[in-house]
Design an enzyme around this catalytic site. Structure first.
Site, PDB file in Angstrom:
ATOM      1  N   ASP A   1       0.317  -3.641  12.672  1.00 32.08           N
ATOM      2  CA  ASP A   1      -1.007  -3.615  13.303  1.00 32.08           C
ATOM      3  C   ASP A   1      -2.088  -4.125  12.345  1.00 32.08           C
ATOM      4  O   ASP A   1      -3.154  -4.548  12.771  1.00 32.08           O
ATOM      5  CB  ASP A   1      -1.362  -2.179  13.701  1.00 32.08           C
ATOM      6  CG  ASP A   1      -0.252  -1.506  14.469  1.00 32.08           C
ATOM      7  OD1 ASP A   1      -0.449  -1.189  15.640  1.00 32.08           O
ATOM      8  OD2 ASP A   1       0.843  -1.303  13.895  1.00 32.08           O
ATOM      9  N   TYR A   2      -1.817  -4.060  11.046  1.00 32.40           N
ATOM     10  CA  TYR A   2      -2.822  -4.449  10.047  1.00 32.40           C
ATOM     11  C   TYR A   2      -2.450  -5.735   9.313  1.00 32.40           C
ATOM     12  O   TYR A   2      -2.957  -6.024   8.233  1.00 32.40           O
ATOM     13  CB  TYR A   2      -3.013  -3.298   9.040  1.00 32.40           C
ATOM     14  CG  TYR A   2      -3.393  -2.008   9.726  1.00 32.40           C
ATOM     15  CD1 TYR A   2      -4.556  -1.933  10.484  1.00 32.40           C
ATOM     16  CD2 TYR A   2      -2.581  -0.884   9.656  1.00 32.40           C
ATOM     17  CE1 TYR A   2      -4.903  -0.770  11.149  1.00 32.40           C
ATOM     18  CE2 TYR A   2      -2.916   0.286  10.318  1.00 32.40           C
ATOM     19  CZ  TYR A   2      -4.082   0.335  11.067  1.00 32.40           C
ATOM     20  OH  TYR A   2      -4.415   1.481  11.726  1.00 32.40           O
ATOM     21  N   ILE A   3      -1.557  -6.496   9.912  1.00 32.27           N
ATOM     22  CA  ILE A   3      -1.058  -7.696   9.242  1.00 32.27           C
ATOM     23  C   ILE A   3      -1.910  -8.922   9.567  1.00 32.27           C
ATOM     24  O   ILE A   3      -1.823  -9.943   8.905  1.00 32.27           O
ATOM     25  CB  ILE A   3       0.416  -7.963   9.658  1.00 32.27           C
ATOM     26  CG1 ILE A   3       1.181  -8.723   8.581  1.00 32.27           C
ATOM     27  CG2 ILE A   3       0.495  -8.693  10.984  1.00 32.27           C
ATOM     28  CD1 ILE A   3       2.684  -8.725   8.806  1.00 32.27           C
ATOM     29  N   PHE A   4      -2.778  -8.767  10.583  1.00 32.17           N
ATOM     30  CA  PHE A   4      -3.381  -9.970  11.146  1.00 32.17           C
ATOM     31  C   PHE A   4      -4.292 -10.720  10.184  1.00 32.17           C
ATOM     32  O   PHE A   4      -4.393 -11.933  10.242  1.00 32.17           O
ATOM     33  CB  PHE A   4      -4.087  -9.639  12.469  1.00 32.17           C
ATOM     34  CG  PHE A   4      -3.086  -9.277  13.531  1.00 32.17           C
ATOM     35  CD1 PHE A   4      -2.549 -10.254  14.353  1.00 32.17           C
ATOM     36  CD2 PHE A   4      -2.613  -7.981  13.656  1.00 32.17           C
ATOM     37  CE1 PHE A   4      -1.584  -9.940  15.297  1.00 32.17           C
ATOM     38  CE2 PHE A   4      -1.651  -7.654  14.607  1.00 32.17           C
ATOM     39  CZ  PHE A   4      -1.131  -8.641  15.422  1.00 32.17           C
TER      40      PHE A   4
ATOM     41  N   HIS B   1      -0.997   1.904  15.640  1.00 32.13           N
ATOM     42  CA  HIS B   1       0.276   2.149  14.950  1.00 32.13           C
ATOM     43  C   HIS B   1       1.431   1.946  15.914  1.00 32.13           C
ATOM     44  O   HIS B   1       2.461   2.577  15.804  1.00 32.13           O
ATOM     45  CB  HIS B   1       0.328   3.563  14.349  1.00 32.13           C
ATOM     46  CG  HIS B   1      -0.714   3.797  13.301  1.00 32.13           C
ATOM     47  ND1 HIS B   1      -2.019   4.080  13.608  1.00 32.13           N
ATOM     48  CD2 HIS B   1      -0.646   3.772  11.950  1.00 32.13           C
ATOM     49  CE1 HIS B   1      -2.720   4.227  12.492  1.00 32.13           C
ATOM     50  NE2 HIS B   1      -1.912   4.046  11.467  1.00 32.13           N
TER      51      HIS B   1
ATOM     52  N   GLU C   1       0.842  -1.199   0.000  1.00 34.07           N
ATOM     53  CA  GLU C   1       0.000   0.000   0.000  1.00 34.07           C
ATOM     54  C   GLU C   1       0.880   1.254   0.000  1.00 34.07           C
ATOM     55  O   GLU C   1       1.712   1.420   0.891  1.00 34.07           O
ATOM     56  CB  GLU C   1      -0.916  -0.026   1.230  1.00 34.07           C
ATOM     57  CG  GLU C   1      -1.917  -1.189   1.166  1.00 34.07           C
ATOM     58  CD  GLU C   1      -2.430  -1.642   2.526  1.00 34.07           C
ATOM     59  OE1 GLU C   1      -2.277  -0.903   3.512  1.00 34.07           O
ATOM     60  OE2 GLU C   1      -2.994  -2.758   2.592  1.00 34.07           O
TER      61      GLU C   1
ATOM     62  N   LEU D   1      -5.553  -2.069  -1.530  1.00 31.05           N
ATOM     63  CA  LEU D   1      -5.505  -2.032  -0.061  1.00 31.05           C
ATOM     64  C   LEU D   1      -6.036  -3.368   0.458  1.00 31.05           C
ATOM     65  O   LEU D   1      -7.194  -3.491   0.847  1.00 31.05           O
ATOM     66  CB  LEU D   1      -6.356  -0.857   0.430  1.00 31.05           C
ATOM     67  CG  LEU D   1      -5.993  -0.222   1.771  1.00 31.05           C
ATOM     68  CD1 LEU D   1      -6.737   1.090   1.940  1.00 31.05           C
ATOM     69  CD2 LEU D   1      -6.214  -1.142   2.941  1.00 31.05           C
TER      70      LEU D   1
ATOM     71  N   GLN E   1       1.970  -2.145   5.521  1.00 27.78           N
ATOM     72  CA  GLN E   1       2.276  -0.777   5.962  1.00 27.78           C
ATOM     73  C   GLN E   1       2.541  -0.678   7.467  1.00 27.78           C
ATOM     74  O   GLN E   1       3.511  -0.065   7.892  1.00 27.78           O
ATOM     75  CB  GLN E   1       1.089   0.106   5.568  1.00 27.78           C
ATOM     76  CG  GLN E   1       1.416   1.546   5.418  1.00 27.78           C
ATOM     77  CD  GLN E   1       0.304   2.274   4.663  1.00 27.78           C
ATOM     78  OE1 GLN E   1      -0.825   2.384   5.166  1.00 27.78           O
ATOM     79  NE2 GLN E   1       0.589   2.758   3.476  1.00 27.78           N
ATOM     80  N   PHE E   2       1.665  -1.289   8.254  1.00 31.38           N
ATOM     81  CA  PHE E   2       1.848  -1.327   9.705  1.00 31.38           C
ATOM     82  C   PHE E   2       1.556  -2.754  10.163  1.00 31.38           C
ATOM     83  O   PHE E   2       0.558  -3.329   9.739  1.00 31.38           O
ATOM     84  CB  PHE E   2       0.879  -0.372  10.414  1.00 31.38           C
ATOM     85  CG  PHE E   2       1.122   1.081  10.089  1.00 31.38           C
ATOM     86  CD1 PHE E   2       2.044   1.832  10.806  1.00 31.38           C
ATOM     87  CD2 PHE E   2       0.440   1.686   9.042  1.00 31.38           C
ATOM     88  CE1 PHE E   2       2.280   3.159  10.497  1.00 31.38           C
ATOM     89  CE2 PHE E   2       0.672   3.020   8.724  1.00 31.38           C
ATOM     90  CZ  PHE E   2       1.602   3.759   9.448  1.00 31.38           C
TER      91      PHE E   2
ATOM     92  N   GLU F   1      -4.330  -6.691   2.485  1.00 29.42           N
ATOM     93  CA  GLU F   1      -3.151  -7.335   3.056  1.00 29.42           C
ATOM     94  C   GLU F   1      -3.050  -8.802   2.672  1.00 29.42           C
ATOM     95  O   GLU F   1      -1.957  -9.314   2.406  1.00 29.42           O
ATOM     96  CB  GLU F   1      -3.132  -7.189   4.583  1.00 29.42           C
ATOM     97  CG  GLU F   1      -2.862  -5.767   5.076  1.00 29.42           C
ATOM     98  CD  GLU F   1      -4.072  -4.849   4.996  1.00 29.42           C
ATOM     99  OE1 GLU F   1      -5.197  -5.359   4.793  1.00 29.42           O
ATOM    100  OE2 GLU F   1      -3.907  -3.624   5.134  1.00 29.42           O
TER     101      GLU F   1
END
Ligand SMILES: Cc1ncc(C[n+]2csc(CCOP(=O)(O)OP(=O)(O)O)c2C)c(N)n1
Ligand SMILES: [Mg+2]
Lengths: 364, 351
Positions: free
Chosen positions: B78-81, B121, B27, B51, B75-76, B53
């Site tokens: 935190d958003y990989i899950f 973040h 992203e 957008l 990107q973070f 993942e």
């Protein structure tokens, strides 16, 4: 875990059925396969069915554990496998398959004894060396990438081989298949979305084998519109076919493949198929009363004077015997050595990653 | 000196030029932005993905299986899950196929606190990352290591997770990267995208040289016999700083920068523990089922009778997120003062 087949079936829901029938009638009906090709297809269908039936027997007899496979998908899988541009590397087709793909693989030339080896979790299993469920292949020389039991993830991974093939050019394409239930996963949407990025379209042939169930859940209780209808919303050309009919399957796959190979853009086929032994060994793997695509094909072969009943019966006995012999051989083959558990964790032999020394057979 | 973000960018440029990198994507990774932390500005093979993942990791895996050399970014962390399914597949495809296929890919993702990032973040990812056998995992704490670890990751031939401590991405190094111009301004002029219209801009990469930090090798940043401190990422420079301060009180620490979490340098940790008999593991991930707990467990298994005092772990509090207020963030993850106190305590505790 055993399931009793739900009383709600799609046949009860006339609205859904009507949708389906309209889709089917879109398929052009002209053109027939040569008698020689029809006999070859029949042989491969029987070969695949015989391998699956042997695996089912093994799961019931304790010569293997979990079984899941393709009885009922032969009329779709064999015509697909025969039309694959088979080989290794970007000039050839990449295959991202789900666990009901033995007819595809056998039509490509896979030896059924190897499926039996994986069913038995033997060291000789060439796809996973006794690690994975039956019908989970990995064949580098034919671009069959490692198969996983995670429903629909293959649709996300297909994007990557699609990107590589778009860049490479030529006529090699990415082929990905899965079930009807799987289309509810985000991975299905991922594949649709990534394959239509403007100027970045991907040469992917997507196929859904719709057997009307996800384990016990009837498709008609979950799909508000047909899968093909959903895909049409992405601007991707679709065909809805009766996947129990060899001729329809052959034509649809030929058409889809030609489009993807030439246009380098995605194409979608929804094929209605049977599920002849229920979901898996967990639901008993007993034969259920659905249309058998091989029986249907045999009737047309006899009616069309392509073969006699006796000739077709010979094919059955040949492959059933072959599978019985294969089973006897596989029974004598060893399980993987326990030390094999750490092998292939990485691309190279590893000394420096953490694995405790086994104590009493287990990690501490 | 280059910042860590510039170092990563240069390593990726080196990868494109010399190591066959085919795709750098995720992203906002491509132009015009070149990554929300600028790590991918100006790279020839960088492109923006949807957008999505799961799609990003799936595409990277497919590209690797097709013989390409992808670098993907989440990107973070935190958003990989929602991509963990695909990460498991990247991890197990070689093993499950009995070595038939390999998966040479690098997955970058930003981790950790220190930028007032609040709940989404500031996540750490080391415990999750090391819980996916089949991945290698690295985390740099300075620009030179960031450069060398990226080059080693690109050459490795396995799936490598490259964790970027986001609060260190803008910090400058103390050591020059091989090929880096002496003048900082020259480096900026060459490789930082200009503000405003960038459509015509092209970077002028310096003549970069190969420099590898081998995976699995820790770095001894300070040497001493008072105690061993093992850390990585954001907390590593804080441990070094604390060691320098405590030197005034006559304490000397071995400070190990782990750099690779999988494989990790147990030989270096062992040698230091044998020397000091005291070990403190420091990281900022939540403390329950923390990677440091694994290191503690192994320390107890192998060195119980050689330890002078109980080994310990200083980690983040077991709370669902890191609060926005600075007071909450400070109370959630180890800060300088906590680290200094823990180091003093372990060094002076009577044996
Ligand atoms: C991600 C994921 N969720 C759940 C399961 C358990 N599961 C295995 S098969 C199946 C049903 C799949 O249905 P469908 O996609 O229609 O394929 P079919 O088995 O009918 O061919 C489920 C839920 C799984 N393997 N993977
Ligand atoms: Mg189904």
């Amino acid at each position: 875990m055993r399931f009793v087949r739900s009383v709600t079936t799609c046949a009860d829901l006339s609205v859904h059925r009507f949708h389906w029938m309209t889709q089917v009638q879109e398929v052009p009906q002209s053109g027939r396969l040569s008698p020689a090709m029809q006999l070859r297809i029949h042989e491969l269908m029987v070969k695949s069915r015989a391998a699956e039936e042997r695996c089912i027997q093994m799961s019931k007899a304790g010569d293997g554990w979990f079984w899941i496979g393709a009885p009922g998908e032969e009329a779709l899988g064999v015509p697909l496998g025969l039309q694959v541009k088979k080989g290794e590397g970007l000039d050839h087709d990449f295959l991202h398959l789900h666990y009901r793909s033995s007819p595809i693989a056998i039509a490509m030339g896979l030896e059924p004894i190897d499926i039996i080896r994986q069913m038995g979790a033997k060291a000789t299993d060439p796809f996973s060396r006794g690690r994975n469920f039956v019908n989970h292949y990995a064949v580098r020389r034919w671009n069959i990438v490692p198969m996983a039991p995670t429903i629909e993830t293959q649709f996300s991974i297909a994007v990557g081989t699609g990107i590589a093939q778009r860049r490479h050019g030529g006529t090699g394409i990415t082929i990905v298949n899965g079930g009807d239930g799987g289309t509810h996963e985000g991975d299905f949407a991922t594949c649709l979305l990534w394959s239509i990025r403007p100027g970045q379209e991907l040469p992917i042939l997507m196929i859904t084998a719709n057997n009307s169930f996800a384990i016990s859940t009837p498709a008609c209780t979950q799909h508000g519109v047909s899968i093909a209808q959903r895909v049409k919303g992405y601007g991707i050309p679709t065909l809805s076919i009766d996947g129990n009919d060899v001729h329809q399957s052959w034509k649809a796959i030929a058409e889809g493949m030609a489009y993807v190979r030439e246009k380098r853009k995605p194409f979608f086929i929804e094929a209605k198929v049977s599920r002849l032994h229920g979901h898996s060994s967990s639901s008993g793997a007993n034969r259920v009363n659905e249309e058998d695509p091989i029986t249907r094909f045999e009737q047309s072969l006899i009616k069309g004077d392509v073969a006699t009943r006796a000739e077709l019966d010979i094919v059955w006995s040949r492959y059933r015997e072959e599978m019985a012999d294969a089973y006897e051989q596989v029974k004598r083959e060893p399980y993987p050595d326990p030390s094999d558990v750490e092998r292939y964790m990485y691309a190279e032999p590893k000394e420096n990653y953490y694995n405790p020394k086994p104590r009493n057979g287990f990690a501490e | 000196m280059a910042t860590m973000a510039q170092a990563i960018r240069m390593a990726l440029a080196y990868g494109e030029q010399h190591l066959g990198v085919t795709d750098i994507f995720g992203e906002d990774v491509g132009p015009p932005l070149g990554g929300v932390f600028t790590c991918t500005q100006g790279l020839r093979t960088a492109w923006n993905s949807p957008l999505d993942e799961r799609g990003i990791v799936g595409a990277a895996l497919g590209l690797a299986l097709a013989g390409q050399k992808p670098v993907a970014e989440i990107q973070f962390s935190d958003y990989i899950f929602n991509a963990i399914d695909l990460m498991k597949l990247a991890a197990n495809s070689t093993w499950s196929s009995g070595g038939e296929f390999t998966v040479p890919l690098v997955l970058m993702t930003t981790v950790g606190s220190g930028v007032h990032g609040s709940i989404y973040h500031s996540h750490s990812f080391d415990a999750f990352a090391t819980h996916l056998p089949g991945w290698k995992v690295v985390i740099p704490s300075n620009p030179l290591d960031a450069y060398g670890l990226m080059i080693a990751s690109l050459k490795d031939g396995n799936p490598v997770m490259y964790l970027e401590p986001k609060c260190l991405l803008r910090t400058k190094g103390l050591e020059r990267i091989p090929g880096e111009p002496a003048d900082e301004r020259e480096l900026r002029d060459r490789i930082d995208a200009p503000l405003g219209d960038r459509s015509q801009w092209k970077p002028r990469w310096p003549a970069l040289l190969e420099y590898e930090v081998p995976l699995g090798k820790a770095k001894l940043c300070r040497e001493g016999t008072s105690a061993t401190v093992v850390s990585y990422g954001r907390t590593l420079p804080l441990c070094v700083e604390a060691a320098d301060q405590l030197a005034a009180e006559g304490m000397r620490f071995d400070v190990l920068d782990l750099r690779s979490l999988m494989p990790y340098d147990w030989a270096a940790i062992s040698a230091s523990i044998r020397k000091t008999g005291r070990v403190l593991f420091v990281n900022e991930d939540t403390e329950v089922t923390n990677f440091g707990e694994h290191l503690l467990r192994r320390t107890i298994d192998e060195f119980f009778y050689e330890l002078a005092v109980r080994p310990r772990l200083l980690a983040g509090r077991n709370v669902p997120g890191i609060g926005m207020a600075p007071t909450l963030e400070d109370a959630s993850v180890p800060q300088s003062a906590n680290i200094l106190a823990a180091m003093r305590e372990i060094a002076i505790e009577p044996a």
